[in-house]
Design an enzyme around this catalytic site. Structure first.
Site: not given
Ligand code: UN1
Length: 497
Positions: A152, A250, A284, A464
């Site tokens: 993603n 994660e 996520c 991270e």
């Molecule tokens: C993820 O949701 O898999 O916070 C990572 C965000 C992005 C990173 C998301 N900068 O939406």
């Protein structure tokens, strides 16, 4: 005939020892083949490890500021190539160009942060309890790092892991998701073009079962960083636990946005649309639950459905598209299954709920942005991660109830509260169980220089992004220098003696 791509192992682009390949296709139009990519196996992983060990011997002795300089050049190259990479990424995984540009930008930001971190990597110097003795801690590289990343954020997430790993002096073996091998290739090209010594990075394409497992269980890979599902993370945890490896996980999320009766509803509306349907809900951090105060419930839902129905589905390369396709057929089927589950549980589907077809959508994995109302706390729709464009709305009567419902899931990644009540906002910051809380902003939008990660079954305690990830990718060595010329015994010959 589509181009056949290679792994990068042993300082060269090489075909997999298996001789097998698979096709990477555009999810907006599966007739378009992006390339044939290696379906590697454990022997390829072993070759990569042998090479990475050589790379590590060299790289660990390169001064950290010089390691950082390579990352600065990577940042420059990604900046030059931003548009081309963003386009390749959209073709490969579907999200709209504005988002893939943002994804590359997150990689650029991470590169420049990492570059400057090469001049910090602080240890500490503290007083010794004994005379004529120094006490210090310093940071050491660990070894070969195994990096396993999802589809993603095909640029941002690998850079969150690879860049800090490299600045800390580790060598890297990178296994991108088999859905996004092209973007992974473009990232490794940038690293090599920036002057990273070739054996410091290895790129091994292929599936999780063959490549991922071989990498994680290889005895010469002491540190592993993984982003993906909680189920896979649990398996990796068992392997790494048995083998005493460093492991950063994660994983899933079931993030909620709470909208209170005093919220700026227009602001919350923009927020929930972006949070729930950005990246077609495949984050996520996606907003997958909306906990809506009863006093604004009906009005807000009307506003929401109206806007959701105006979202334009299409190829992410077209300026007219707001929402791209899902990544593949499996993702689409999974989302469709949750629509059935929600319906069977008695939730009310307000819009969407099925595959989108029609003129330019017929050969892509498009699913209509979906909103369920009347979702019950505790139901499967409310509890389980969907990773698709489905928003579940739960009616709440108070902030306390909303926080309780927010917390009553196995995950704890991101969270959001829209309110004008400053006291309520601070109470929520204290009480919401999540690694990230946004006030008056949606659940997505993490910035590269802050810690990123979640509590409960979202993670295993690591972060991270920002400064914390540098602790994960290094070992602390404690150093005592006794220049007294005598045997001084700690805890026995103290300063009073
Ligand atoms: C993820 O949701 O898999 O916070 C990572 C965000 C992005 C990173 C998301 N900068 O939406």
């Amino acid at each position: 005939m589509a181009k056949t791509f290679k792994n990068f192992i042993g300082g060269a682009w090489t075909a997999p020892l298996t001789g097998d390949h698979y096709e990477d296709r555009n999810p907006a139009d599966w007739r378009e083949v992006i390339g044939r990519f290696p379906k590697s196996g454990p022997k390829d992983v072993d070759r990569a490890v042998q090479s990475a060990l050589k790379g590590f011997a060299l790289w660990r002795r390169t001064p950290a500021p010089a390691r950082g300089d390579v990352l600065r050049r990577v940042g420059d190259l990604l900046t030059e190539r931003k548009e081309a990479i963003a386009r390749a990424m959209t073709r490969e995984m579907g999200k709209v160009l504005a988002e893939t540009r943002g994804d590359v930008q997150e990689g650029i930001d991470t590169a420049y942060y990492a570059a400057s971190e090469g001049r910090r990597l602080f240890g500490r110097t503290v007083p010794s309890e004994l005379r004529d003795k120094w006490a210090m801690s310093t940071r050491r590289p660990i070894g070969v790092a195994g990096i396993i990343t999802p589809f993603n954020f095909p640029m941002a997430i690998p850079t969150w892991k690879i860049f800090p790993a490299l600045v800390c002096g580790n060598a890297v073996i990178f296994k991108p998701s088999s859905d996004v091998p092209h973007t992974g290739t473009l990232l490794v090209e940038a690293l090599l073009d920036a002057g990273l010594p070739p054996e410091v990075v290895q790129l091994v394409h292929g599936g999780g079962r063959l490549v991922g497992d071989a990498l994680v269980s290889h005895p010469k890979v002491p540190v592993v960083s993984f982003t993906g599902s909680t189920e896979t993370g649990a398996k990796l945890g068992e392997i790494c636990g048995r083998m005493h490896k460093h492991l950063s996980l994660e994983m899933g999320g079931k993030n909620a946005m709470i909208v209170m009766d005093d919220a700026d509803l227009d602001l919350a509306l923009d927020g929930v649309l972006w949070g729930a349907f950005g990246t077609t809900g495949q984050r996520c951090t996606a907003t997958s639950r909306l906990l809506l105060h009863k006093k604004v419930h009906d009005r807000f839902l009307r506003m929401l459905v109206d806007r959701v129905e105006k979202l334009r589905l299409g190829d992410g390369l077209l300026p007219t598209s707001d929402v791209g396709p899902m990544i593949n057929e499996g993702a689409l089927t999974n989302t469709a299954n949750y629509v059935e589950i929600g319906t069977a549980e008695g939730a009310e589907m307000l819009t969407g709920g099925r595959r989108a077809t029609g003129a330019r959508l017929g050969h892509g994995w498009f699913f209509k942005p979906t909103v369920f109302a009347g979702v019950k706390a505790g139901s499967r729709l409310e509890q389980e991660e969907i990773f698709g464009p489905v928003l579940s709305v739960v009616r709440v009567g108070s902030l306390d109830q909303a926080i309780r419902i927010n917390n009553d899931v196995r995950y704890g990644l991101s969270s959001s509260l829209y309110t004008r009540d400053i006291n309520g906002a601070f109470r929520a910051i204290e009480d919401i169980q999540a690694g990230i809380t946004y006030i008056n902003a949606p659940t997505i939008g993490a910035e590269a220089h802050l810690p990123f990660g979640g509590v409960k079954e979202t993670g295993n305690g690591h972060r991270e992004g920002g400064w914390q990830v540098y602790d994960f990718f290094s070992e602390t060595k404690t150093v005592y220098v006794d220049y007294s010329g005598t045997l001084q015994r700690a805890q026995i010959d103290n300063y009073e003696g």
